[in-house]
Design a protein around this motif. Structure first.
Motif: not given
Ligand code: FES
Ligand SMILES: [Fe+2]
Lengths: 440, 170
Positions: A164-181
């Motif tokens: 049910p989750l889109t990838l971005t929803e699934y990544l939750a707070g991890a997106t913040e760190y992927l952005d930093l990379v």
């Protein structure tokens, strides 16, 4: 599907008692083949799983073939420029349509009977077609396409059409760190050729735990610490930092750099010659992002765990580590280095060199990690000691990097998925994960 | 029956013999963990020891490898091993290097390009592993003997999945 929802193996495996600051994991989680089999259906068949980085398929028709969640897949960029992930299995009778690990093609030709598929997955050629009746339509036999999506260059797939989750929803707070990379280059990041393909005779979750465990650093990696101290680096404990739960099983550690970072944090160990270039990059980041975020991108180390089996370690180099279970007692490890596409050649060499000092099967640290988790796995053979303890930091408001918060976040999600709760809801995150939503 | 060798051939046999003896001695020192001796007596000051990634077969230098040591890092590796700081080599594993197919690819006057096949068997911590690969050496001529300036070990394995790690010097 009541059978599916039954607990597979008797007593609870994760014993989580925040009130008493107690967190224990039954060691059957690492040794029981039924648990391992259930992980494949409950976790790897449902979660979003890392496949690769878009730089690995740079041009039209380029592809990589690899196993994801135990399944052979092909990640291909079609002639139309779109990245797709297909089942690497011919829709005729099943052969791998792609037996090279990487390449560039207009079409995939199955070697068995020469069915041919375009690099967008359509069946375009069937030899001796008069063997099929009028109901046979090529359109019905295109390569099976998996649901895939990309976040900041990282390509993920899910084998669960009902996820049910889109990838971005699934990544939750991890997106913040992927952005930093991914913010580390305007030209985009790229995987450096040359993968470290190795493994361990231990349960895959031991490597996940190990990858977010900084508590072991001074003890197990004494030789690396000694070596780095001789070059002027500072050990983790004295650097401070903190651990975070990012929701849905993801976690991270964040702390000031030990030594230097090839992107834009110069110290004497890199040599005077590259100093102006590295400092110029640092200044550009301040212009681009402002001093605070620039500092966080360029002047901070981090280790990100993306549930279930991806680690991104962003320190003196950036490692992408994909960890795949092979039954209960083995795993396969794929590590690659990620770097700015437009990196200065001298700095690229520094990055590669320092990557190798620490990481990979012959680095000054990773071999000891492999040996120690294999040692844990052997220790579990003595079933008298039933539980492992992962409670460090439960007594603190903000756990340190030498605590075990990210591992607990991993285990809580693991437990939810293994035991019927679909674990898809952000709200379901455990109270212990609340730090993940606060400011750093 | 005696075989008459021409002067040239005899010189080649002698050279090949000296190269082989050199490689065998190197293997023996490594097997006997006489790593400082090996480093001090058999390598040049600007030695390079490299093991390329198993998924890169085209000899490209811009790829990331498994090992790429200059003299300083190799020295560090040796000291760690000998000081029992390498957890996975403590107790020390037993190794057995089998060298074959020794071939002098080119005699460049001041140095030789040498190829050989190698199998390094490693036993320790309840495991046995074999590393199979090809040696590519650059041997600098030093009087009657040699010194290694470049030491590349191209592994034939597709992955090190079975081995997990590479904690010894190949
Ligand atoms: S199995 Fe692929 S063409 Fe028959
Ligand atoms: Fe470690």
């Amino acid at each position: 599907m009541t059978i599916e929802l039954q607990r597979p193996v008797g007593d609870p495996i994760v014993l989580d008692d925040p009130g008493r600051h107690s967190f224990r994991v039954d060691r059957r989680a690492y040794t029981d083949e039924d648990v391992a089999a259930r992980e494949l259906t409950r976790i790897f068949d449902r979660c979003w799983l890392y496949v690769g980085h878009e730089s690995e398929v740079p041009g039209p028709g380029s592809y990589v073939a690899r196993d994801v969640g135990g399944r052979p897949v092909v990640m291909a960029r079609g002639s139309d420029g779109v990245i797709r992930v297909f089942a690497n299995s011919c829709t005729h009778r099943g052969a791998l349509i792609c037996s090279q690990p990487a390449g560039q093609v207009r079409s995939f030709r199955c070697p068995y009977h020469d069915w041919t598929f375009s690099n967008q997955g359509d069946l375009v050629g069937v030899p001796i077609p008069d063997g099929y009746g009028p109901g046979f339509r090529k359109a019905d036999f295109g390569l099976a396409r998996h649901r895939s999506d990309t976040y900041r260059g990282f390509v993920f797939v899910t084998f669960d059409p009902q996820q049910p989750l889109t990838l971005t929803e699934y990544l939750a707070g991890a997106t913040e760190y992927l952005d930093l990379v991914d913010d580390q280059s305007e030209a985009g990041m790229e995987v450096i050729r040359g993968a470290q393909l190795h493994g361990a005779q231990a349960n895959w979750k031991l490597m996940m735990e190990n990858s977010v465990d900084i508590y072991h650093f001074r003890a197990l990696h004494k030789r690396y610490v000694t070596y780095m101290e001789s070059l002027g680096s500072v050990p983790p404990r004295r650097r401070g930092g903190f651990g975070r739960a990012l929701g849905l099983g993801h976690g991270a550690n964040e702390l000031p750099p030990a030594a230097a970072r090839p992107l834009a944090y110069w110290t004497p160990m890199f040599g005077a010659e590259v100093r102006p270039r590295i400092e110029a990059t640092a200044a550009r980041f301040v212009d681009r992002f402002g001093p605070e975020r620039a500092q966080r991108i360029t002047g901070t180390n981090r280790a990100l765990l993306v549930f279930p089996n991806l680690m991104i370690i962003d320190a003196i180099a950036i490692t992408i580590r994909k960890i795949d279970p092979v039954g209960a007692g083995r795993m396969a490890i794929t590590s690659v280095a990620l770097a700015p596409r437009d990196e200065d050649p001298d700095i690229r060499e520094l990055r590669k060199s320092h990557y190798l000092t620490f990481l990979g099967p012959a680095g000054f640290a990773t071999p000891d990690d492999i040996e120690i988790i294999e040692s844990c796995q052997r220790g579990y053979l003595n079933r008298t000691v039933r539980y492992s303890d992962l409670s460090r930091g439960m007594n603190k408001e903000v756990p340190e990097t030498t605590d075990e918060l990210p591992a607990r976040e991993f285990w809580r999600q693991w437990d939810r998925l293994m035991h019927g709760d679909d674990g898809h809801h952000v709200e379901a995150a455990h109270p212990g994960g609340a730090h993940g939503t606060g400011p750093r | 029956m005696t075989i008459e060798l021409s002067v040239d051939e005899a010189a080649q046999v002698r050279l090949w013999h000296r190269v082989s003896q050199f490689l065998f001695r190197e293997a023996r020192l490594l097997d006997e963990w006489r790593l400082r001796e090996w480093y001090d007596e058999m390598l040049t000051d600007d030695v390079r020891y490299a093991v390329p990634a198993t998924d890169v077969r085209d000899g490209t230098t811009d790829a990331l490898g498994l090992v790429d040591d200059d003299a300083a890092r190799l020295r560090q590796r040796i000291e760690q091993l000998l000081n029992d700081e390498v957890w996975c080599e403590n107790p020390r594993s037993r190794t057995n290097r089998m060298i074959g197919n020794v071939e002098i690819l080119a005699d460049r006057g001041t140095h030789l390009d040498v190829a050989a096949n190698v199998v390094v068997h490693r036993f320790g911590h309840g495991r046995s592993d074999a590393y199979v690969g090809k040696y590519r050496f650059e041997l600098v001529v030093a009087g009657e003997s040699f010194r290694v300036r470049r030491r590349v070990v191209v592994l034939d394995h597709e992955t090190l999945y079975e081995h997990g790690k590479l904690s010894i010097i190949l």
